[in-house]
Design a protein around this motif. Structure first.
Motif, short mmCIF file in Angstrom:
data_model
loop_
_atom_site.label_atom_id
_atom_site.label_comp_id
_atom_site.label_asym_id
_atom_site.label_seq_id
_atom_site.Cartn_x
_atom_site.Cartn_y
_atom_site.Cartn_z
N ASP A 13 0.97 -1.21 -0.09
CA ASP A 13 0.08 0.04 0.05
C ASP A 13 0.79 1.17 0.00
OD1 ASP A 13 -2.55 -1.30 0.04
OD2 ASP A 13 -2.50 -1.58 2.24
N TYR A 28 -10.20 4.02 0.96
CA TYR A 28 -10.47 3.86 -0.30
C TYR A 28 -10.91 5.15 -0.97
CZ TYR A 28 -9.96 -1.23 0.02
OH TYR A 28 -9.24 -2.46 0.26
N ARG A 59 -5.86 3.45 -0.84
CA ARG A 59 -6.15 2.38 -1.92
C ARG A 59 -7.15 2.93 -3.04
NH1 ARG A 59 -7.06 -3.17 1.72
NH2 ARG A 59 -4.83 -3.17 2.38
N HIS A 60 -6.98 2.62 -4.18
CA HIS A 60 -7.79 3.19 -5.26
C HIS A 60 -9.23 2.50 -5.46
CE1 HIS A 60 -4.22 5.35 -6.69
NE2 HIS A 60 -3.59 4.33 -6.80
N ARG A 131 -2.98 -3.11 -10.80
CA ARG A 131 -2.76 -2.77 -9.35
C ARG A 131 -4.08 -1.86 -8.99
NH1 ARG A 131 0.94 -0.68 -5.45
NH2 ARG A 131 -0.29 0.24 -3.99
N ASP A 135 -6.65 -2.96 -6.03
CA ASP A 135 -7.31 -2.09 -4.81
C ASP A 135 -8.81 -2.28 -5.00
OD1 ASP A 135 -4.86 -1.71 -4.13
OD2 ASP A 135 -4.91 0.53 -4.62
N SER A 138 -10.47 -5.63 -3.64
CA SER A 138 -10.34 -5.77 -2.39
C SER A 138 -11.40 -5.29 -1.45
CB SER A 138 -8.93 -5.16 -1.96
OG SER A 138 -8.67 -3.90 -1.85
#
Length: 212
Positions: A13, A28, A59-60, A131, A135, A138
């Motif tokens: 991260d 997020y 995170r994106h 990537r 994110d 998740s």
């Protein structure tokens, strides 16, 4: 029911703060989301107040069905990270949400003294798409369905996004007592407040349709 995710992964991260911090705050976010931009001063104040007691991770979660520039913005942040300036680009993207065209991303790379040609090449060729997708997935697995969504020490925070509610009172003299009180207050807020996603996304927006 409270959703839970793993704690921030310092090996993967984008993190800021101390890995030994007692409080782990995970966001997020979507660079084109106005609610996310509104939350950034709150995050900065939390970082200021907690200092080394906090580890913050981002995170994106680009909602491309309503924010068409969000994915390239996330790609730009990742491309900047490859040049060791994720947080600089992160800040510029939130500060300039009305200007997220590709030419704007090139300008921000220049402002940060990055290799502009490399950055836009990586953005337009989707070098970091996997990537970003990881994110996003998740987040979906953890029950994220709107932005911003925060997790505190692995538990989803569903309370109001203001410093007073995050901290629940004035700072005390004993730092150890402060941290214990802050964690307890935040966890209590998880149980007693309405879900943040319902507050932000009334009408049942389904983000899974294009990403899950």
């Amino acid at each position: 029911m409270t959703k839970s995710l793993t704690l921030p992964d310092t090996e993967r991260d984008h993190v800021s703060g101390s890995v030994k911090g007692a409080i782990k705050l995970l966001e997020y976010g979507d660079y084109e989301c106005p609610f996310c931009a509104d939350a950034q001063p709150i995050v900065k104040e939390i970082q200021r107040r907690l200092g080394d007691d906090l580890l913050f991770a981002f995170r994106h979660f680009p909602l491309i069905n309503i924010h068409p520039h969000s994915e390239h913005a996330a790609e730009a942040a990742e491309a900047a990270s490859a040049q060791e300036n994720f947080w600089g680009m992160h800040a510029l993207l939130f500060e300039n949400q009305s200007a997220l065209e590709d030419q704007d991303l090139v300008a921000y790379a220049g402002e940060l003294s990055l290799d502009e040609t490399r950055l836009i090449r990586e953005v337009t060729s989707s070098v970091y798409a996997l990537r970003i997708r990881e994110d996003f997935k998740s987040g979906v697995r953890g029950g994220v369905n709107g932005t911003p969504t925060f997790f505190i020490n692995g538990e989803r925070y569903d309370g109001p996004r203001d410093v007073g509610h995050f901290f629940g009172g004035p700072v005390q003299a004993d730092r150890g007592e402060v941290i214990e009180t802050e964690v307890r207050t935040l966890r209590t807020s998880l149980r007693r407040t309405a879900r943040m996603a319902q507050f932000l996304w009334k009408g049942g927006l389904d983000v899974r349709s294009k990403r899950a």
